[in-house]
Scaffold this motif. Structure first.
Motif, PDB file in Angstrom:
ATOM      1  N   LEU A  70     -38.303 -14.092  35.859  1.00 42.66           N
ATOM      2  CA  LEU A  70     -36.992 -13.448  35.874  1.00 42.66           C
ATOM      3  C   LEU A  70     -35.904 -14.397  35.384  1.00 42.66           C
ATOM      4  N   ALA A  71     -36.026 -15.669  35.715  1.00 41.54           N
ATOM      5  CA  ALA A  71     -35.037 -16.638  35.252  1.00 41.54           C
ATOM      6  C   ALA A  71     -35.047 -16.751  33.731  1.00 41.54           C
ATOM      7  N   SER A  74     -33.716 -13.483  32.167  1.00 42.34           N
ATOM      8  CA  SER A  74     -32.270 -13.292  32.331  1.00 42.34           C
ATOM      9  C   SER A  74     -31.468 -14.001  31.249  1.00 42.34           C
ATOM     10  N   THR A  75     -32.056 -15.019  30.626  1.00 41.94           N
ATOM     11  CA  THR A  75     -31.360 -15.689  29.527  1.00 41.94           C
ATOM     12  C   THR A  75     -31.533 -14.944  28.204  1.00 41.94           C
ATOM     13  N   SER A  78     -30.036  -8.462  28.854  1.00 44.98           N
ATOM     14  CA  SER A  78     -28.935  -8.144  29.764  1.00 44.98           C
ATOM     15  C   SER A  78     -29.480  -7.866  31.165  1.00 44.98           C
ATOM     16  N   ARG A  79     -28.583  -7.871  32.132  1.00 46.23           N
ATOM     17  CA  ARG A  79     -28.991  -7.609  33.510  1.00 46.23           C
ATOM     18  C   ARG A  79     -29.542  -6.194  33.668  1.00 46.23           C
ATOM     19  N   ARG A  80     -29.007  -5.276  32.903  1.00 50.19           N
ATOM     20  CA  ARG A  80     -29.479  -3.888  32.970  1.00 50.19           C
ATOM     21  C   ARG A  80     -30.935  -3.781  32.495  1.00 50.19           C
ATOM     22  N   LEU A  82     -33.073  -6.277  32.425  1.00 47.85           N
ATOM     23  CA  LEU A  82     -33.856  -7.019  33.410  1.00 47.85           C
ATOM     24  C   LEU A  82     -34.155  -6.158  34.635  1.00 47.85           C
ATOM     25  N   ALA A  83     -33.163  -5.442  35.116  1.00 51.91           N
ATOM     26  CA  ALA A  83     -33.364  -4.546  36.254  1.00 51.91           C
ATOM     27  C   ALA A  83     -34.369  -3.446  35.904  1.00 51.91           C
TER      28      ALA A  83
END
Length: 104
Positions: A70-71, A74-75, A78-80, A82-83
């Motif tokens: 996840l780390a 995340s780079t 986007s967070r969306r 990733l979610a």
């Protein structure tokens, strides 16, 4: 065992608990264990009385979603997104966990 506490997890995710599969998926999510390393862990948990579906959910969630992965993701996204990835793997783990008793 070191990585996964067998007795409490096998008790919570035993065959008598209808929420065993989601609990196992939640527990497996933060673990950073490769798919190959999960085989002896899964065997030990199954020997302790953990339900087969819960073992499958733990393996899928642990191998598919873990904190280092996840780390890195995340780079890159986007967070969306990733979610969405986390949700897709988590749902897949739960569906597979509930499907295992139907096919075995």
């Amino acid at each position: 065992m070191g990585v996964v506490p067998r007795d409490p997890l096998a008790t919570v995710a035993g065959p008598d608990n209808p929420l065993a599969v989601p609990v196992a998926a939640v527990v497996g999510t933060p673990l950073y264990v490769s798919g190959e390393a999960f085989v002896p862990i899964a065997a030990a948990l199954r020997d302790q009385g953990m339900a087969d579906g819960a073992v499958v959910a733990l393996i899928i969630a642990g191998a598919g979603v873990n904190l280092p992965e996840l780390a890195v993701l995340s780079t890159l996204v986007s967070r969306r997104v990733l979610a969405g990835v986390v949700a897709a793997i988590f749902v897949t783990a739960i569906v597979a966990g509930y499907a295992i008793p139907a096919v075995t």
